[in-house]
Design an enzyme around this catalytic site. Structure first.
Site, mmCIF file in Angstrom:
data_model
loop_
_atom_site.group_PDB
_atom_site.id
_atom_site.type_symbol
_atom_site.label_atom_id
_atom_site.label_comp_id
_atom_site.label_asym_id
_atom_site.label_seq_id
_atom_site.Cartn_x
_atom_site.Cartn_y
_atom_site.Cartn_z
ATOM 1 N N ARG A 144 4.782 42.089 9.043
ATOM 2 C CA ARG A 144 5.227 41.991 7.648
ATOM 3 C C ARG A 144 4.794 40.660 7.046
ATOM 4 O O ARG A 144 5.066 39.596 7.615
ATOM 5 C CB ARG A 144 6.760 42.112 7.586
ATOM 6 C CG ARG A 144 7.223 43.428 8.177
ATOM 7 C CD ARG A 144 8.709 43.622 8.067
ATOM 8 N NE ARG A 144 9.045 44.918 8.662
ATOM 9 C CZ ARG A 144 10.264 45.426 8.725
ATOM 10 N NH1 ARG A 144 11.271 44.771 8.200
ATOM 11 N NH2 ARG A 144 10.464 46.600 9.278
ATOM 12 N N ARG A 152 13.183 35.331 10.720
ATOM 13 C CA ARG A 152 12.282 36.143 9.891
ATOM 14 C C ARG A 152 10.852 35.853 10.317
ATOM 15 O O ARG A 152 10.377 34.739 10.192
ATOM 16 C CB ARG A 152 12.472 35.797 8.413
ATOM 17 C CG ARG A 152 11.698 36.677 7.441
ATOM 18 C CD ARG A 152 11.999 36.309 6.005
ATOM 19 N NE ARG A 152 13.378 36.617 5.648
ATOM 20 C CZ ARG A 152 13.792 37.805 5.225
ATOM 21 N NH1 ARG A 152 12.928 38.786 5.073
ATOM 22 N NH2 ARG A 152 15.044 38.014 4.929
ATOM 23 N N GLU A 177 21.051 41.050 10.384
ATOM 24 C CA GLU A 177 20.727 42.477 10.363
ATOM 25 C C GLU A 177 19.787 42.785 11.535
ATOM 26 O O GLU A 177 18.699 42.219 11.626
ATOM 27 C CB GLU A 177 20.048 42.829 9.033
ATOM 28 C CG GLU A 177 19.647 44.284 8.946
ATOM 29 C CD GLU A 177 18.570 44.525 7.879
ATOM 30 O OE1 GLU A 177 18.578 43.802 6.858
ATOM 31 O OE2 GLU A 177 17.735 45.409 8.100
ATOM 32 N N SER A 190 18.601 49.110 10.695
ATOM 33 C CA SER A 190 18.721 49.752 9.405
ATOM 34 C C SER A 190 18.522 51.226 9.696
ATOM 35 O O SER A 190 17.501 51.598 10.261
ATOM 36 C CB SER A 190 17.606 49.229 8.510
ATOM 37 O OG SER A 190 18.049 49.111 7.202
ATOM 38 N N ARG A 236 16.232 39.135 16.408
ATOM 39 C CA ARG A 236 17.598 38.816 15.992
ATOM 40 C C ARG A 236 18.617 39.235 17.053
ATOM 41 O O ARG A 236 19.683 38.607 17.178
ATOM 42 C CB ARG A 236 17.902 39.467 14.651
ATOM 43 C CG ARG A 236 17.078 38.848 13.526
ATOM 44 C CD ARG A 236 17.284 39.579 12.233
ATOM 45 N NE ARG A 236 16.475 39.033 11.158
ATOM 46 C CZ ARG A 236 16.349 39.620 9.966
ATOM 47 N NH1 ARG A 236 16.987 40.768 9.739
ATOM 48 N NH2 ARG A 236 15.608 39.071 9.048
#
Length: 415
Positions: A261, A276, A348, A351, A389
RNA sequence: GGAGACGUGUCCGAGUGGCUUAAGGAGCACGCUUGGAAAGCGUGUAUACGGGUAACUGUAUCUAGGGUUCAAAUCCCUACGUCUCCGCCA
């Protein structure tokens, strides 16, 4: 992609969805274009039918040695007209299609309405925040003590936003991946796939990353290929353009893949350590199901992801995303956030989304039901889980006073 | 990277410009037959968008996109894919 018929019959719902998802799409223009397209298509059909009919007579006339000059001249004109109409039709279809690509999926009625994550709804939590009789360190301090990561040298290889796992750090990450894969395969009955992480443009449209997120994707220019931001793209497009049998459903897939990403627009946000990254590893679950089963499946997938955190003994909470925080293609999404005691933050790690038939329509994934009717499947996916994470929470939760990490047994058997 | 062959429906496979409404076969579904099954026989067997209460019907789709033609699965161009050989590299 939404069905144009659905848009026509539910203009207000669609417009509300666009607004609530903070998207822009011109529904009125789409409807006008569709009307025009329909008319043009009809004109084409009629003229083309005429052309085919007369064309079939010509060989007979020639056989009878009749004079065909006049009729050929007439047909020549029809042929020209058809060319004009069909090029108009192409333009209209193209324009309409490119506009439809920008219409987001409709949020499910349960989804809280709100313009950003502050409207997300807390659903449940499991476990408790870990407590210590000393001041817990964050994952950066811990990895320094135990030499698990190298965040400096890695910038020489590529740049910022990447991580290198070193020694035991690499082993822990690998153990996490293997543990999660094994768990989903053996306990949750998923079929493992190992697929390319380089995909073509069509696949990116299929799952709805394009056209909206082109900026966030790594592009290989020479081939017009993309690096996947999630294995969802490869897995879901595995069945692109197929008509499955209802007997094959539901399909349950799990796949490990690196994810890429660019994170354009989030420079300087959450840059610390593993928070991130431009490249990270993730175990992803994808299911293709019959429409009537998809919301029940969403709940099951949430549990599948939760099971991993429970097995790892990590405290987490679950939220239902508000309309404004929902992704373009999703109808309903749960986020799982894991507690990291050293950072004193929830991160997070998963998802889980139901896309209903939105992706299926784009990627053309259908099935023949019990009555032989062809219908779109519903697609769902969920992270199960993203490793960086999870690693943050793991290190911070299982740290000892001396800075050593005492990993849970379910993991150590993989090291 | 170079040379060549190929791409037809669920699958196999015929089809070199109009008699193709894509032959034929296999598979699948239903029916007949049977005590039951197999074989045999018969019927059906795509998707999308229109029109019609419906039976039905129009158009598109022979990998994709362009072109030639009154007419294209068929001829031409381009892209993609598959296979074979050669080269290069793991």
């Amino acid at each position: 992609m939404l069905d144009i018929k659905f848009i026509k019959e539910n203009v207000d719902t669609v417009k509300a969805a666009i607004k609530n998802k903070n998207e822009k799409a011109d529904i009125d223009l789409i409807l006008d274009l569709d009307e025009e397209r329909r008319k043009t298509q009809y004109k084409y059909d009629v003229l083309r039918a005429e052309q085919k009919k007369v064309s079939q007579l010509i060989p007979q006339l020639k056989q009878q040695k009749a004079d065909t000059t006049e009729i050929l001249a007439e047909m020549s004109k029809i042929s020209l007209d058809l060319k004009t109409i069909s090029s108009d039709l192409n333009d209209l279809n193209e324009k309409l299609d490119s506009l439809l690509q920008w219409v987001p999926n409709i949020p499910h009625q349960d989804v809280p309405v709100g313009k950003d994550e502050t409207s997300n709804k807390f659903l449940k939590e499991w476990g408790k925040k870990a407590e210590f009789n000393f001041k817990p360190l964050d994952h950066l301090a811990l990895s320094e003590k135990n030499n698990l990561l190298d965040l400096k040298r890695v910038t020489k290889i590529t740049g910022s936003g990447f991580v290198s796992y070193v020694g035991e750090g690499a082993a822990i990450e690998r153990a996490l991946i293997n543990f999660m894969l094994d768990f989903h395969i053996k306990k949750h009955n998923y079929l493992e796939l190992s697929l390319p992480v380089i995909v073509n443009r069509k696949s990116m449209y299929g799952t709805g990353q394009l056209p909206k997120l082109e900026e966030d994707m790594y592009l290989i220019k020479e081939e017009d290929f993309f690096l996947v931001p999630t294995a969802e793209v490869s897995i879901t497009n595995f069945h692109q353009n197929e008509i499955l049998s209802h007997k094959q459903l539901p399909l349950k897939y799990v796949s490990y893949s690196p994810c890429f990403r660019r994170e354009a627009g989030s420079y300087g946000k959450d840059t610390k350590g593993l928070q991130r990254l431009h490249q990270f590893n993730k175990v992803e679950m994808v299911r293709l199901v019959k429409p009537q089963e998809s919301y029940q499946t969403l709940e099951q997938m949430l549990i599948d992801a939760e099971d991993i955190l429970k097995a790892l003994g990590l405290h987490y909470r679950v939220v239902s995303l508000a309309t404004g925080d929902l992704s373009f293609a999703s109808a309903k999404t749960y986020d799982i956030e894991v507690w990291a005691p050293g950072s004193e933050k929830y991160f997070e790690v998963s998802s889980i989304s139901n896309f209903e038939d939105f992706q299926a329509r784009r990627a053309s994934i259908r099935f023949r039901d019990e009555n032989n009717k062809v219908k779109y499947v519903h697609t769902l996916n969920g992270s199960g889980l993203a490793t960086p994470r999870t690693m943050i929470a793991l290190l911070e939760t299982y740290q000892q006073k001396d800075g050593k990490i005492d990993l849970p047994e379910c993991l150590t058997s993989f090291i």
